[in-house]
Scaffold this motif. Structure first.
Motif, PDB file in Angstrom:
ATOM      1  N   UNK A 115      -1.990   2.734   9.230  1.00  0.00           N
ATOM      2  CA  UNK A 115      -1.469   1.373   9.385  1.00  0.00           C
ATOM      3  C   UNK A 115      -2.514   0.341   8.998  1.00  0.00           C
ATOM      4  N   UNK A 116      -3.758   0.599   9.394  1.00  0.00           N
ATOM      5  CA  UNK A 116      -4.831  -0.338   9.056  1.00  0.00           C
ATOM      6  C   UNK A 116      -5.179  -0.261   7.566  1.00  0.00           C
ATOM      7  N   UNK A 117      -5.364   0.976   7.085  1.00  0.00           N
ATOM      8  CA  UNK A 117      -5.823   1.146   5.699  1.00  0.00           C
ATOM      9  C   UNK A 117      -4.809   0.658   4.668  1.00  0.00           C
ATOM     10  N   UNK A 118      -3.546   0.874   4.978  1.00  0.00           N
ATOM     11  CA  UNK A 118      -2.525   0.600   3.953  1.00  0.00           C
ATOM     12  C   UNK A 118      -1.594  -0.552   4.306  1.00  0.00           C
ATOM     13  N   UNK A 119      -1.612  -0.987   5.556  1.00  0.00           N
ATOM     14  CA  UNK A 119      -0.626  -1.990   5.935  1.00  0.00           C
ATOM     15  C   UNK A 119      -1.202  -3.325   6.357  1.00  0.00           C
ATOM     16  N   UNK A 120      -2.529  -3.494   6.217  1.00  0.00           N
ATOM     17  CA  UNK A 120      -3.100  -4.712   6.804  1.00  0.00           C
ATOM     18  C   UNK A 120      -3.099  -5.914   5.861  1.00  0.00           C
ATOM     19  N   UNK A 121      -2.611  -5.760   4.660  1.00  0.00           N
ATOM     20  CA  UNK A 121      -2.407  -6.930   3.789  1.00  0.00           C
ATOM     21  C   UNK A 121      -1.345  -6.570   2.747  1.00  0.00           C
ATOM     22  N   UNK A 122      -0.777  -7.595   2.143  1.00  0.00           N
ATOM     23  CA  UNK A 122       0.245  -7.354   1.104  1.00  0.00           C
ATOM     24  C   UNK A 122      -0.358  -6.561  -0.050  1.00  0.00           C
ATOM     25  N   UNK A 124      -2.841  -4.404   0.018  1.00  0.00           N
ATOM     26  CA  UNK A 124      -3.004  -2.992   0.396  1.00  0.00           C
ATOM     27  C   UNK A 124      -1.671  -2.252   0.383  1.00  0.00           C
ATOM     28  N   UNK A 125      -0.639  -2.943   0.851  1.00  0.00           N
ATOM     29  CA  UNK A 125       0.697  -2.315   0.872  1.00  0.00           C
ATOM     30  C   UNK A 125       1.142  -1.943  -0.544  1.00  0.00           C
ATOM     31  N   UNK A 126       0.915  -2.878  -1.456  1.00  0.00           N
ATOM     32  CA  UNK A 126       1.338  -2.656  -2.835  1.00  0.00           C
ATOM     33  C   UNK A 126       0.504  -1.552  -3.489  1.00  0.00           C
ATOM     34  N   UNK A 127      -0.797  -1.592  -3.240  1.00  0.00           N
ATOM     35  CA  UNK A 127      -1.681  -0.539  -3.786  1.00  0.00           C
ATOM     36  C   UNK A 127      -1.245   0.823  -3.268  1.00  0.00           C
ATOM     37  N   UNK A 128      -0.945   0.876  -1.990  1.00  0.00           N
ATOM     38  CA  UNK A 128      -0.521   2.127  -1.351  1.00  0.00           C
ATOM     39  C   UNK A 128       0.721   2.677  -2.059  1.00  0.00           C
ATOM     40  N   UNK A 129       1.714   1.809  -2.212  1.00  0.00           N
ATOM     41  CA  UNK A 129       2.978   2.259  -2.824  1.00  0.00           C
ATOM     42  C   UNK A 129       2.762   2.661  -4.281  1.00  0.00           C
ATOM     43  N   UNK A 130       2.033   1.836  -5.010  1.00  0.00           N
ATOM     44  CA  UNK A 130       1.923   2.073  -6.455  1.00  0.00           C
ATOM     45  C   UNK A 130       0.973   3.215  -6.800  1.00  0.00           C
ATOM     46  N   UNK A 131      -0.120   3.341  -6.050  1.00  0.00           N
ATOM     47  CA  UNK A 131      -1.056   4.418  -6.398  1.00  0.00           C
ATOM     48  C   UNK A 131      -0.416   5.772  -6.109  1.00  0.00           C
ATOM     49  N   UNK A 132       0.237   5.890  -4.973  1.00  0.00           N
ATOM     50  CA  UNK A 132       0.855   7.181  -4.635  1.00  0.00           C
ATOM     51  C   UNK A 132       2.016   7.514  -5.575  1.00  0.00           C
ATOM     52  N   UNK A 133       2.899   6.560  -5.775  1.00  0.00           N
ATOM     53  CA  UNK A 133       4.055   6.835  -6.643  1.00  0.00           C
ATOM     54  C   UNK A 133       3.624   6.999  -8.103  1.00  0.00           C
ATOM     55  N   UNK A 134       2.499   6.378  -8.469  1.00  0.00           N
ATOM     56  CA  UNK A 134       1.975   6.555  -9.828  1.00  0.00           C
ATOM     57  C   UNK A 134       1.551   8.000 -10.057  1.00  0.00           C
TER      58      UNK A 134
END
Ligand SMILES: Cc1cc2nc3c(=O)[nH]c(=O)nc-3n(C[C@H](O)[C@H](O)[C@H](O)COP(=O)(O)O)c2cc1C
Length: 205
Positions: A115-122, A124-134
């Protein structure tokens, strides 16, 4: 096919054989192999929309700057990343709990960290979604090659249009689209363009 050949022979194929469908079994095998891609905390924050009917293809074609391959390919995948895939509602957490012998403390700690690493800013949220799905996207293209299926990734698309037009949720983002089908070998691809190598792109520090 060995790994070196997979990398050397994968191309972004522009020309698909319109007479050949991809059957469900092969599509499922490709995706079920590709999901072995790594993801943060194994959270797999992604889903795939398989665009297959004429109506959906036409809809996507308009959002894809009318790139012909969207209508020529039997299937185009929309790769959707979940910007909130670290949330409690992700079923992966329950599986993780089981796999660590119901150690709630351990899983709660992982949830908090995610939650902290991936959800603490917009961002980070976008990086999380895009890096994994990439990573899933690349994995799909490599897995497809193993089954003789050609692919073409696209991000020259109207992301917002697809988001609305295919009813994505607020927490989701369109990562890219991938056309899939069988290469129409009667049409020639451009020769593969050279890549910049280690000496050009890497810095050792
Ligand atoms: C994220 C991404 C987006 C791309 N978007 C498009 C696109 O919208 N249209 C297109 O014709 N090619 C697109 N391409 C394909 C690239 O042009 C192609 O991968 C590159 O020229 C290298 O060719 P190769 O994949 O055959 O080695 C895209 C590739 C990637 C990875």
């Amino acid at each position: 096919m060995d790994t070196k050949s997979l990398f050397k022979e994968r191309r972004s194929v522009n020309f698909f054989d319109k007479s050949r469908e991809i059957n469900d079994k092969i599509l499922q095998e490709i995706v079920n192999l590709a999901v072995l891609a790594p993801s943060a905390f194994n959270l797999q924050p992604w889903r795939i929309i398989v665009v297959r009917t004429d109506e959906s293809k036409k809809r996507l074609f308009d959002f894809a700057n009318k790139q012909e391959k969207v209508v020529e390919a039997p299937i185009t995948l929309i790769l959707v990343g979940n910007k909130e895939g670290y949330a409690d509602t992700n079923p992966v957490w329950a599986e993780m709990l089981q796999s660590v012998g119901n150690n709630h403390e351990m899983v709660d700690g992982a949830k908090q960290a995610a939650g902290f690493l991936y959800g603490s800013s917009e961002e980070r949220k976008l990086k999380f979604a895009e890096s994994n799905a990439g990573l899933l996207a690349m994995s799909i293209m490599i897995a497809a090659k193993e089954f003789g299926v050609a692919t073409h990734p696209m991000s020259g698309i109207d992301f917002e249009g697809i988001h609305k037009g295919f009813n994505l949720q607020e927490s989701e983002t369109v990562v890219m689209t991938i056309c899939m089908g069988y290469y129409d070998k009667s049409r020639q691809l451009y020769p593969r363009r050279p890549r910049r190598l280690f000496k050009d792109i890497a810095t050792v520090v």
